[in-house]
Structure formats: structure tokens, C-alpha cells
Design an enzyme around this catalytic site. Structure first.
Site, PDB file in Angstrom:
ATOM      1  N   GLU A   1      10.336  16.325  14.361  1.00 44.14           N
ATOM      2  CA  GLU A   1      10.769  16.123  12.977  1.00 44.14           C
ATOM      3  C   GLU A   1      10.059  17.123  12.064  1.00 44.14           C
ATOM      4  OE1 GLU A   1       9.395  12.611  10.841  1.00 44.14           O
ATOM      5  OE2 GLU A   1      11.434  12.270  10.134  1.00 44.14           O
TER       6      GLU A   1
ATOM      7  N   GLY B   1       6.959   5.162   7.730  1.00 41.91           N
ATOM      8  CA  GLY B   1       6.176   6.386   7.835  1.00 41.91           C
ATOM      9  C   GLY B   1       6.494   7.109   9.125  1.00 41.91           C
TER      10      GLY B   1
ATOM     11  N   CYS C   1      14.053  10.610   6.121  1.00 38.90           N
ATOM     12  CA  CYS C   1      14.001  10.183   7.528  1.00 38.90           C
ATOM     13  C   CYS C   1      15.340  10.382   8.216  1.00 38.90           C
ATOM     14  CB  CYS C   1      13.577   8.720   7.599  1.00 38.90           C
ATOM     15  SG  CYS C   1      14.595   7.631   6.594  1.00 38.90           S
TER      16      CYS C   1
ATOM     17  N   LYS D   1       0.888  -1.177   0.000  1.00 46.52           N
ATOM     18  CA  LYS D   1       0.000   0.000   0.000  1.00 46.52           C
ATOM     19  C   LYS D   1       0.917   1.215   0.000  1.00 46.52           C
ATOM     20  CE  LYS D   1      -1.957   3.049   1.921  1.00 46.52           C
ATOM     21  NZ  LYS D   1      -1.741   4.454   1.517  1.00 46.52           N
TER      22      LYS D   1
ATOM     23  N   GLU E   1       9.695   1.397  10.302  1.00 46.35           N
ATOM     24  CA  GLU E   1      10.787   2.321   9.941  1.00 46.35           C
ATOM     25  C   GLU E   1      10.212   3.724  10.061  1.00 46.35           C
ATOM     26  OE1 GLU E   1      13.856   1.721   9.287  1.00 46.35           O
ATOM     27  OE2 GLU E   1      13.882  -0.428   8.916  1.00 46.35           O
TER      28      GLU E   1
HETATM   29  P1  NAD Z   1       2.668   8.593   7.151  1.00 46.76           P
HETATM   30  O1  NAD Z   1       2.866   7.962   8.473  1.00 46.76           O
HETATM   31  O2  NAD Z   1       1.705   9.694   7.012  1.00 46.76           O
HETATM   32  O3  NAD Z   1       2.195   7.481   6.075  1.00 46.76           O
HETATM   33  C1  NAD Z   1       2.921   6.294   5.822  1.00 46.76           C
HETATM   34  C2  NAD Z   1       1.977   5.252   5.204  1.00 46.76           C
HETATM   35  O4  NAD Z   1       0.984   4.896   6.163  1.00 46.76           O
HETATM   36  C3  NAD Z   1       1.210   5.760   3.971  1.00 46.76           C
HETATM   37  O5  NAD Z   1       1.117   4.702   3.038  1.00 46.76           O
HETATM   38  C4  NAD Z   1      -0.149   6.103   4.529  1.00 46.76           C
HETATM   39  O6  NAD Z   1      -1.182   6.024   3.590  1.00 46.76           O
HETATM   40  C5  NAD Z   1      -0.308   5.013   5.584  1.00 46.76           C
HETATM   41  N1  NAD Z   1      -1.256   5.349   6.663  1.00 46.76           N
HETATM   42  C6  NAD Z   1      -1.584   6.578   7.144  1.00 46.76           C
HETATM   43  N2  NAD Z   1      -2.504   6.456   8.134  1.00 46.76           N
HETATM   44  C7  NAD Z   1      -2.750   5.135   8.288  1.00 46.76           C
HETATM   45  C8  NAD Z   1      -3.585   4.373   9.143  1.00 46.76           C
HETATM   46  N3  NAD Z   1      -4.377   4.952  10.055  1.00 46.76           N
HETATM   47  N4  NAD Z   1      -3.555   3.028   9.031  1.00 46.76           N
HETATM   48  C9  NAD Z   1      -2.754   2.430   8.143  1.00 46.76           C
HETATM   49  N5  NAD Z   1      -1.945   3.097   7.289  1.00 46.76           N
HETATM   50  C10 NAD Z   1      -1.940   4.426   7.360  1.00 46.76           C
HETATM   51  O7  NAD Z   1       4.117   9.009   6.662  1.00 46.76           O
HETATM   52  P2  NAD Z   1       4.528   9.882   5.392  1.00 46.76           P
HETATM   53  O8  NAD Z   1       4.105  11.290   5.625  1.00 46.76           O
HETATM   54  O9  NAD Z   1       4.077   9.194   4.137  1.00 46.76           O
HETATM   55  O10 NAD Z   1       6.124   9.776   5.427  1.00 46.76           O
HETATM   56  C11 NAD Z   1       6.942  10.643   6.146  1.00 46.76           C
HETATM   57  C12 NAD Z   1       7.422   9.967   7.414  1.00 46.76           C
HETATM   58  O11 NAD Z   1       8.049   8.724   7.106  1.00 46.76           O
HETATM   59  C13 NAD Z   1       8.479  10.778   8.146  1.00 46.76           C
HETATM   60  O12 NAD Z   1       8.227  10.728   9.526  1.00 46.76           O
HETATM   61  C14 NAD Z   1       9.767  10.035   7.828  1.00 46.76           C
HETATM   62  O13 NAD Z   1      10.801  10.217   8.754  1.00 46.76           O
HETATM   63  C15 NAD Z   1       9.298   8.626   7.776  1.00 46.76           C
HETATM   64  N6  NAD Z   1      10.231   7.806   7.001  1.00 46.76           N
HETATM   65  C16 NAD Z   1      10.971   6.847   7.633  1.00 46.76           C
HETATM   66  C17 NAD Z   1      11.894   6.089   6.911  1.00 46.76           C
HETATM   67  C18 NAD Z   1      12.743   5.023   7.554  1.00 46.76           C
HETATM   68  O14 NAD Z   1      13.231   4.163   6.839  1.00 46.76           O
HETATM   69  N7  NAD Z   1      12.947   5.042   8.867  1.00 46.76           N
HETATM   70  C19 NAD Z   1      12.058   6.334   5.559  1.00 46.76           C
HETATM   71  C20 NAD Z   1      11.287   7.324   4.957  1.00 46.76           C
HETATM   72  C21 NAD Z   1      10.366   8.048   5.677  1.00 46.76           C
END
Ligand code: NAD
Length: 493
Positions: free
Chosen positions: A385, A228, A284, A175, A250
Site C-alpha cells: 500500500e 489504520g 484505504c 484516540k 479497518e
Molecule cells: P496507523 O496504523 O499509523 O495509525 C492508526 C491509529 O493507531 C492512530 O491513532 C495511531 O496513533 C494509533 N497507533 C499507532 N501505533 C499504535 C500502537 N502501537 N498502539 C496503539 N495505537 C497505535 O495508520 P495511519 O497512518 O493513521 O492511517 C493510514 C492507514 O489506515 C492506511 O493503511 C489506510 O489504508 C488505513 N485506513 C483504513 C481504513 C478502513 O476503513 N479500512 C480507512 C482509512 C485508513
């Protein structure tokens, strides 16, 4: 505008509810593709197809070597399509073509590496302490994997998660982020071309609370791997706990880049700039806190300002652009809000701090590279962040101070150290609570090197040999070769 479909059981199909939403090009601020707005019915269909394919389909009957060859072929196909896929990612997330093309050209390594690992996942013969008993262990796939990814590097995350999951024998339902779904849907066709059986790789798209939440609570899912924010990650963890699913997370970071007075200051300045302004800070592992020794602080900040001022802001497709747009309107507002918070907290803005304008800047959302000094580690700008091109400069006097400030955060994803002192280069990484520590470099990743966070930055590791064990269960098998019936059947053997 291209209209995409979901990819379920080896076929592109319309979403059950017949609804689509626009994907926006962040550079132009215009819609460029239509993405299916998947719902519970689509999640259910994909999870059922994945279970059927994984437990009863050809994938489960194939030799490990045959599965590995298909995965390596998939790597070849990604290599042949790298430019096309990178362009799609830039249209969706606005990151630099130079960055996304680099990622896509590197992406195949995960399929080649984990494809090569499939037939080396040996079990063990246990020299068991019971008479007349033959005992061994095997590794078995954990079940169908739900892979949820973030918008900043969509296909890199697909490689990190799915190469290890498929190596373990799992089927996956991906997803992607609602902001950047197109490249994952395009990638799906390559899995079919590589011969990976229908149902082993599925993609459903839509909004987190609508389809992501259905996927993570679905009883047919055995494991969740999520990239995320820590806020969403915590929700995912909580939901997964109700049905005792395996989980890898992650998450975000507030990574310190620590510059000691004995460092090569040119290299450290380049590393600091790359840590915070590459990918417009939307990474991230952004080195968003610069910890610099007070004895060199002014000189070092001057170097940073010179480098940052030379950054060209504009069209991410152009090879001479250094800083592209912020991917989403919500993220753009968040970055500007944090700049206001920093100012109100008393941090001093040395550079930027405003929306960017000028040549090459279109309808998209751009923020000037921003540097704050006089930051105290207790300020929100140092603790939360931002996920944008905003650097906080914090001075320190001693190594002990630097380690204390670096660790004074809820996060623990990464850290950088810049020093010429060999003993310090060995000593300080041990003291830092972070999953990755770079010494005299920053933002390096590899398919061979475990990656993941401590504390609020996550659970589990991706990449490297051990990553495959995140998708495996160990089974213990006992075979009795005894001729006699046990003397007392009422006690443990
Ligand atoms: P996000 O948490 O908003 O979304 C991540 C994913 O989760 C998306 O596919 C989203 O549709 C899904 N999602 C959102 N709400 C949900 C729910 N209630 N239930 C299930 N799925 C849900 O994150 P983002 O804004 O897409 O990404 C940015 C974040 O990701 C930043 O905090 C960044 O640091 C982190 N990130 C971490 C890594 C790592 O490897 N540690 C890498 C890249 C980004």
C-alpha cells in the site's frame, strides 16, 4: 495558534503531564494548533470515567428511545457545524475542502440512522425444548469501547464507530491520529450540547505507542475498534488477545479497479481517476491497481493521461483544486520512495513521478499524480500500500486472468469492475475476495451499507444494521417455572 485540551468525563482538561505537541497544516507546512500529549494517566482517567458513566450513570438507566433522541440531536448539531468542522479537518490533513465538507455534511446520517436503531434492538423469546421453562435473549453493551482512528477522515471514522457503539449502549474513548486530533476534540463539545451524559464520549490524544497502547491494554476496555495500517492493526490485535478483548479492525488495501473491453470507457476512466487521485490517493479504498484488458489498454491509458494532466494541484481550500498535499512528511517520503522502487523494478513512468512544484504550491509536501505502466503484479508497487497518488497499470487478457490477478494480494478491502455485460457484472463480484465490490462506480459509501475488509484488510464490518452487533453481547436468560425439584441433580438438565 489554538491550544486544545483532552475531553474526559464531559470536561475539557489539560493532560496529566502538562505536555503538548504541534499539529501541522500540511498545505503550509506550518504548525497551526497545539494538541495534548496524553499519557497512561489520561487513558486511565478516561476509561474509568467511561465505565462509571456507562454501567452506573444516567446512560444505563435511560430508555433506549431517550438515548436514540440524543444521538439524533447530535446529528443535527453536526449538520449545523459541518462547515466549521470541515475547515478544521482540512487544516489538519490537507485533503480537499470539497471532500471534507461532503463528508461532514454526510456524517449526521450515521447519528440519525443508528439513533433510530437504538429502540429496535429487540431480544428474542426462545420456544425452548425444556418443559416448564421460560427462555429469552437480550442484547447488552460489550463494555467501554476504545476507538482508534487514522488521519485521513477523522470525523467520518468517529461516526462509523461511535454511532454504532453508542446505539449499543456503550461508552467510548476515542484516540484520534496524532496528525489530525483537532476535529475530534471540537466534535466532543457537540456531544455535551446534545445532552449525551458526561463520560459517555471521551477523547484522549497523543502518540500511538504512548497513549494508544495504554488504551488497548487497559483492563477497563471491553472492545477495540481500530482504523489504520495493517502493521499497527496486527500489533493491536496481538495486545488485545492477551486480555481477550473484542476487536474490529479497518485496515489498508491494494484494491484492483478492473476495466473490461466492453466497458463505458469514459465512465471507467473517470472512476479510475477518482479511485486513485481523489484524496491524493490517501484513502484505504484507493483503486491503486488498474487492471485493464490488453485489447483496450493503450486507448484507455491515453484517456487517463488526459484526465490526470488536467488535475490542478494546490490549495485544498480552493474549490477548483483537485489534488492537495500529502498529509505528513513521513508519508511524503514513503510515496517518493515507492516511486523510486517502481522505477528500479522496471515499471515505466508515464506521468508524474516527482515532487510537484509551481503556482499554488507552498511549503507543504506535494507529489505529482503518477501513473506507472508495464507493472507486474509481483512488483512491490503492485503488492504494497503506497497511500498516495500513484497508479499501477497491469494488463490482462481474459476474465479469468483479471480475477486471478485481482485476488493475488494479501489485502481484500475493495474492488471495482467496469463492464456493460450484465452476466459478468453478477459473476465477477462473487469471485473477488473483497469486502466491497463496486460495479460501474467507485468510492461510494453509505451509512446503510456494511463496510470492511477480508484478509489483511481487517476484521468486522462498520455501517449497516449489523454494525451495532459488533458492540453487543447476547445474554441468554432461563427461568424455570417448574414446581418439582429435579429427580437427579447430578446430571445436566
Ligand atoms: P496507523 O496504523 O499509523 O495509525 C492508526 C491509529 O493507531 C492512530 O491513532 C495511531 O496513533 C494509533 N497507533 C499507532 N501505533 C499504535 C500502537 N502501537 N498502539 C496503539 N495505537 C497505535 O495508520 P495511519 O497512518 O493513521 O492511517 C493510514 C492507514 O489506515 C492506511 O493503511 C489506510 O489504508 C488505513 N485506513 C483504513 C481504513 C478502513 O476503513 N479500512 C480507512 C482509512 C485508513
Amino acid at each position: 495558534m489554538k491550544t486544545y485540551q483532552l475531553f474526559i468525563n464531559g470536561q475539557y482538561v489539560d493532560p496529566a503531564n502538562g505536555e503538548w505537541f504541534d499539529s501541522i497544516d500540511p498545505y503550509r507546512g506550518q504548525p497551526w494548533a497545539k494538541v495534548p500529549r496524553g499519557s497512561a494517566a489520561d487513558a486511565d482517567k478516561a476509561v474509568k470515567a467511561a465505565n462509571e458513566a456507562m454501567w452506573r450513570g444516567p446512560w444505563s438507566k435511560m430508555t433506549a428511545s431517550a438515548r436514540g433522541k440524543m444521538m439524533r440531536k447530535l446529528g443535527d448539531l453536526v449538520a449545523a457545524n459541518a462547515e466549521r468542522l470541515a475547515e478544521i479537518e482540512v487544516r489538519d490533513n490537507g485533503k480537499l475542502m470539497a471532500e471534507m465538507l461532503g463528508q461532514l455534511r454526510y456524517h449526521p446520517e450515521w447519528w440519525w440512522y443508528f439513533g433510530g436503531l437504538v429502540d429496535k434492538l429487540e431480544g428474542g423469546l426462545v420456544p425452548i425444548d425444556k418443559a416448564d421453562t421460560f427462555a429469552y435473549t437480550t442484547h447488552e453493551p460489550v463494555g467501554v469501547v476504545a476507538a482508534l482512528t487514522a488521519w485521513n477522515s477523522p470525523l467520518l471514522f468517529v461516526a462509523w464507530k461511535c454511532a454504532a457503539a453508542l446505539a449499543a449502549g456503550c461508552a467510548v474513548v476515542v484516540k484520534p491520529s496524532e496528525f489530525t486530533s483537532a476535529s475530534t476534540l471540537e466534535f466532543a463539545a457537540l456531544t455535551k450540547e446534545a445532552g449525551i451524559p458526561d463520560g459517555i464520549f471521551n477523547v484522549v490524544t497523543g502518540f500511538g505507542p504512548e497513549i494508544g497502547s495504554e488504551l488497548i491494554s487497559h483492563p477497563g476496555v471491553g472492545k477495540i475498534t481500530f482504523t489504520g495500517s495493517d502493521t499497527t492493526g496486527a500489533k493491536v490485535y496481538e495486545t488485545a488477545a492477551r486480555s481477550l478483548k473484542r476487536v474490529s479492525l479497518e485496515l489498508g488495501g491494494k484494491s484492483p479497479n478492473i476495466v473490461f473491453e466492453d466497458a463505458d470507457l469514459s465512465a471507467a476512466a473517470a472512476g479510475t481517476i477518482s479511485g486513485i487521485f481523489a484524496a491524493t490517493g490517501q484513502t484505504c479504498i484507493a483503486g491503486s491497481r488498474l487492471l485493464v484488458q490488453n485489447s483496450i489498454k493503450n486507448e484507455f491509458v491515453e484517456r487517463l493521461l488526459n484526465l490526470a494532466r488536467s488535475a490542478k494541484i494546490g490549495d485544498p481550500m480552493q474549490s477548483d483544486t483537485n489534488i492537495g498535499p500529502i498529509t505528513t512528511p513521513a508519508q511524503y517520503k514513503k510515496v517518493l520512495d515507492y516511486i523510486d522502487v517502481a522505477k528500479s523494478e522496471g515499471a515505466r513512468c508515464l506521468l508524474g513521478g516527482r515532487p510537484a512544484s509551481g503556482d499554488g504550491i507552498t511549503g507543504g509536501q506535494f507529489v505529482e499524480p503518477t501513473i506507472f505502466t508495464d507493472v507486474d503484479n509481483n512488483m512491490r508497487i503492485a503488492r504494497e500500500e503506497v497511500f498516495g497518488p500513484v497508479l499501477s497499470v497491469i494488463g490482462f487478457d481474459t476474465e479469468e486472468d483479471a480475477v486471478r490477478i485481482a485476488n493475488d494480494t494479501i489485502y481484500g478491502l475493495a474492488a471495482g469492475i467496469w463492464t456493460r455485460d450484465l452476466a459478468r457484472a453478477v459473476r465477477v463480484p462473487k469471485l473477488l475476495r473483497a469486502g466491497t465490490v463496486w460495479v460501474n462506480t467507485y468510492r461510494a459509501i453509505s451509512y446503510m451499507m456494511p463496510f470492511g475488509g477480508m484478509k489483511h484488510s481487517g476484521v468486522g464490518r462498520e455501517s449497516g444494521i449489523d454494525a451495532v452487533h459488533e458492540y453487543l453481547e447476547t445474554k441468554s436468560v432461563w427461568i424455570s417455572t417448574a414446581q418439582d425439584v429435579p429427580a437427579n441433580p447430578f446430571v445436566m438438565r
